[in-house]
Design a protein around this motif. Structure first.
Motif, PDB file in Angstrom:
ATOM      1  N   LEU A  48       0.819  -1.206   0.000  1.00 22.71           N
ATOM      2  CA  LEU A  48       0.000   0.000   0.000  1.00 22.71           C
ATOM      3  C   LEU A  48       0.859   1.265   0.000  1.00 22.71           C
ATOM      4  O   LEU A  48       0.583   2.211  -0.742  1.00 22.71           O
ATOM      5  CB  LEU A  48      -0.961  -0.004   1.186  1.00 22.71           C
ATOM      6  CG  LEU A  48      -1.945   1.160   1.284  1.00 22.71           C
ATOM      7  CD1 LEU A  48      -2.780   1.293   0.016  1.00 22.71           C
ATOM      8  CD2 LEU A  48      -2.836   0.993   2.494  1.00 22.71           C
ATOM      9  N   ASN A  49       1.908   1.289   0.786  1.00 20.39           N
ATOM     10  CA  ASN A  49       2.772   2.472   0.834  1.00 20.39           C
ATOM     11  C   ASN A  49       3.422   2.745  -0.517  1.00 20.39           C
ATOM     12  O   ASN A  49       3.491   3.900  -0.957  1.00 20.39           O
ATOM     13  CB  ASN A  49       3.829   2.323   1.928  1.00 20.39           C
ATOM     14  CG  ASN A  49       3.219   2.288   3.316  1.00 20.39           C
ATOM     15  OD1 ASN A  49       2.189   2.901   3.563  1.00 20.39           O
ATOM     16  ND2 ASN A  49       3.848   1.554   4.220  1.00 20.39           N
ATOM     17  N   ASP A  50       3.888   1.686  -1.197  1.00 18.83           N
ATOM     18  CA  ASP A  50       4.478   1.850  -2.528  1.00 18.83           C
ATOM     19  C   ASP A  50       3.431   2.328  -3.529  1.00 18.83           C
ATOM     20  O   ASP A  50       3.710   3.187  -4.368  1.00 18.83           O
ATOM     21  CB  ASP A  50       5.092   0.539  -3.019  1.00 18.83           C
ATOM     22  CG  ASP A  50       6.333   0.137  -2.233  1.00 18.83           C
ATOM     23  OD1 ASP A  50       6.875   0.978  -1.473  1.00 18.83           O
ATOM     24  OD2 ASP A  50       6.750  -1.035  -2.355  1.00 18.83           O
ATOM     25  N   ALA A  51       2.227   1.776  -3.439  1.00 20.10           N
ATOM     26  CA  ALA A  51       1.158   2.153  -4.366  1.00 20.10           C
ATOM     27  C   ALA A  51       0.793   3.624  -4.210  1.00 20.10           C
ATOM     28  O   ALA A  51       0.531   4.319  -5.200  1.00 20.10           O
ATOM     29  CB  ALA A  51      -0.068   1.266  -4.144  1.00 20.10           C
ATOM     30  N   ILE A  52       0.794   4.105  -2.975  1.00 16.93           N
ATOM     31  CA  ILE A  52       0.482   5.512  -2.721  1.00 16.93           C
ATOM     32  C   ILE A  52       1.589   6.397  -3.284  1.00 16.93           C
ATOM     33  O   ILE A  52       1.331   7.416  -3.927  1.00 16.93           O
ATOM     34  CB  ILE A  52       0.282   5.751  -1.216  1.00 16.93           C
ATOM     35  CG1 ILE A  52      -1.016   5.069  -0.769  1.00 16.93           C
ATOM     36  CG2 ILE A  52       0.259   7.227  -0.883  1.00 16.93           C
ATOM     37  CD1 ILE A  52      -1.131   4.890   0.714  1.00 16.93           C
ATOM     38  N   ALA A  53       2.831   5.990  -3.072  1.00 19.24           N
ATOM     39  CA  ALA A  53       3.965   6.754  -3.600  1.00 19.24           C
ATOM     40  C   ALA A  53       3.924   6.810  -5.128  1.00 19.24           C
ATOM     41  O   ALA A  53       4.222   7.846  -5.726  1.00 19.24           O
ATOM     42  CB  ALA A  53       5.273   6.140  -3.111  1.00 19.24           C
ATOM     43  N   GLU A  54       3.532   5.698  -5.770  1.00 19.71           N
ATOM     44  CA  GLU A  54       3.430   5.649  -7.233  1.00 19.71           C
ATOM     45  C   GLU A  54       2.405   6.655  -7.747  1.00 19.71           C
ATOM     46  O   GLU A  54       2.529   7.150  -8.865  1.00 19.71           O
ATOM     47  CB  GLU A  54       3.035   4.244  -7.702  1.00 19.71           C
ATOM     48  CG  GLU A  54       4.118   3.224  -7.554  1.00 19.71           C
ATOM     49  CD  GLU A  54       3.620   1.802  -7.777  1.00 19.71           C
ATOM     50  OE1 GLU A  54       2.499   1.601  -8.282  1.00 19.71           O
ATOM     51  OE2 GLU A  54       4.380   0.870  -7.435  1.00 19.71           O
ATOM     52  N   GLN A  55       1.398   6.953  -6.957  1.00 16.06           N
ATOM     53  CA  GLN A  55       0.387   7.926  -7.364  1.00 16.06           C
ATOM     54  C   GLN A  55       0.851   9.360  -7.140  1.00 16.06           C
ATOM     55  O   GLN A  55       0.140  10.302  -7.486  1.00 16.06           O
ATOM     56  CB  GLN A  55      -0.913   7.696  -6.593  1.00 16.06           C
ATOM     57  CG  GLN A  55      -1.650   6.460  -7.013  1.00 16.06           C
ATOM     58  CD  GLN A  55      -3.029   6.394  -6.390  1.00 16.06           C
ATOM     59  OE1 GLN A  55      -3.265   6.924  -5.307  1.00 16.06           O
ATOM     60  NE2 GLN A  55      -3.939   5.746  -7.080  1.00 16.06           N
ATOM     61  N   GLY A  56       2.014   9.523  -6.540  1.00 15.64           N
ATOM     62  CA  GLY A  56       2.550  10.857  -6.295  1.00 15.64           C
ATOM     63  C   GLY A  56       1.927  11.553  -5.102  1.00 15.64           C
ATOM     64  O   GLY A  56       2.045  12.763  -4.938  1.00 15.64           O
ATOM     65  N   ASN A  57       1.259  10.772  -4.255  1.00 19.15           N
ATOM     66  CA  ASN A  57       0.624  11.353  -3.068  1.00 19.15           C
ATOM     67  C   ASN A  57       1.655  11.424  -1.954  1.00 19.15           C
ATOM     68  O   ASN A  57       2.175  10.417  -1.498  1.00 19.15           O
ATOM     69  CB  ASN A  57      -0.567  10.499  -2.637  1.00 19.15           C
ATOM     70  CG  ASN A  57      -1.303  11.085  -1.466  1.00 19.15           C
ATOM     71  OD1 ASN A  57      -0.888  12.084  -0.882  1.00 19.15           O
ATOM     72  ND2 ASN A  57      -2.410  10.474  -1.100  1.00 19.15           N
ATOM     73  N   ASN A  58       1.946  12.641  -1.522  1.00 20.79           N
ATOM     74  CA  ASN A  58       2.918  12.823  -0.447  1.00 20.79           C
ATOM     75  C   ASN A  58       2.272  12.982   0.917  1.00 20.79           C
ATOM     76  O   ASN A  58       2.965  13.108   1.921  1.00 20.79           O
ATOM     77  CB  ASN A  58       3.804  14.042  -0.743  1.00 20.79           C
ATOM     78  CG  ASN A  58       4.609  13.841  -2.007  1.00 20.79           C
ATOM     79  OD1 ASN A  58       5.052  12.739  -2.307  1.00 20.79           O
ATOM     80  ND2 ASN A  58       4.793  14.905  -2.781  1.00 20.79           N
ATOM     81  N   THR A  59       0.930  13.023   0.967  1.00 18.60           N
ATOM     82  CA  THR A  59       0.230  13.179   2.236  1.00 18.60           C
ATOM     83  C   THR A  59       0.127  11.827   2.926  1.00 18.60           C
ATOM     84  O   THR A  59      -0.381  10.872   2.324  1.00 18.60           O
ATOM     85  CB  THR A  59      -1.195  13.734   2.004  1.00 18.60           C
ATOM     86  OG1 THR A  59      -1.103  14.950   1.277  1.00 18.60           O
ATOM     87  CG2 THR A  59      -1.914  13.969   3.321  1.00 18.60           C
ATOM     88  N   PRO A  60       0.588  11.714   4.161  1.00 17.64           N
ATOM     89  CA  PRO A  60       0.426  10.432   4.874  1.00 17.64           C
ATOM     90  C   PRO A  60      -1.064  10.083   4.970  1.00 17.64           C
ATOM     91  O   PRO A  60      -1.910  10.969   5.150  1.00 17.64           O
ATOM     92  CB  PRO A  60       1.010  10.715   6.260  1.00 17.64           C
ATOM     93  CG  PRO A  60       1.906  11.893   6.072  1.00 17.64           C
ATOM     94  CD  PRO A  60       1.301  12.709   4.966  1.00 17.64           C
TER      95      PRO A  60
END
Length: 171
Positions: free
Chosen positions: A126-138
């Motif tokens: 999940l953390n990698d998937a969020i980073a792939e979307q360019g989302n920097n908000t925790p």
């Protein structure tokens, strides 16, 4: 085909000593996002207060726009035809769900498990998937409805949810 998973999040009365919910946000089996403010029960307020929170929810808003625990439970009984729902902070959400059921003398009909484990069981970090979307908000700092939409979008992008089963996921 199995129904879509239900993702849920909650805002508690306190970040240090959470005792009762102020807000629940969840996805449905149709990938809709529902959100409900919770009117605090008098019993909760006898021993706990509503502290400043990331959503800026206060007691007046809850009474003006919220719903009683019994109304929320009635909706969940109609919607949650599963034994497991998934949350970002499973322990906190479990406490908030239990407080909502307990105030009406009932036991939860489902358990809350970690959303991270749901994705991991499907080989998605999940953390990698969020980073792939360019989302920097925790994730824990996102607005609850945005968090649920984000989780649904990641599930679609990774082929975990068939987009044809979803009427529409809106950003």
């Amino acid at each position: 085909m199995a129904s879509l998973p239900i993702f849920i999040t909650a805002v508690a009365n306190s970040s240090d000593e959470p005792a009762f919910p102020l807000l629940f946000t969840w996805s449905t089996h149709e990938a809709q996002v529902k959100e409900v403010l919770v009117i605090p029960d008098d019993e909760w307020l006898e021993s706990h207060s509503i502290e400043p929170n990331i959503q800026n929810l206060d007691e007046q808003q809850l009474y003006e726009f919220g719903f009683e625990a019994s109304d929320i439970l009635a909706e969940w009984i109609n919607e949650f035809d599963t034994d497991v729902i998934y949350g970002l902070d499973a322990e906190l959400i479990s406490e908030m769900v239990e407080a909502t059921y307990d105030i009406k003398g009932l036991e939860p009909s489902f358990e809350v498990q970690s959303i991270h484990s749901w994705f991991e069981e499907r080989d998605v970090n999940l953390n990698d998937a969020i980073a792939e979307q360019g989302n920097n908000t925790p994730l824990h700092l996102m607005a609850p409805d945005e968090l649920i939409v984000q989780l649904l979008n990641i599930a679609v992008e990774h082929g975990l949810i068939d987009p044809s089963d979803i009427p529409a996921i809106e950003d």
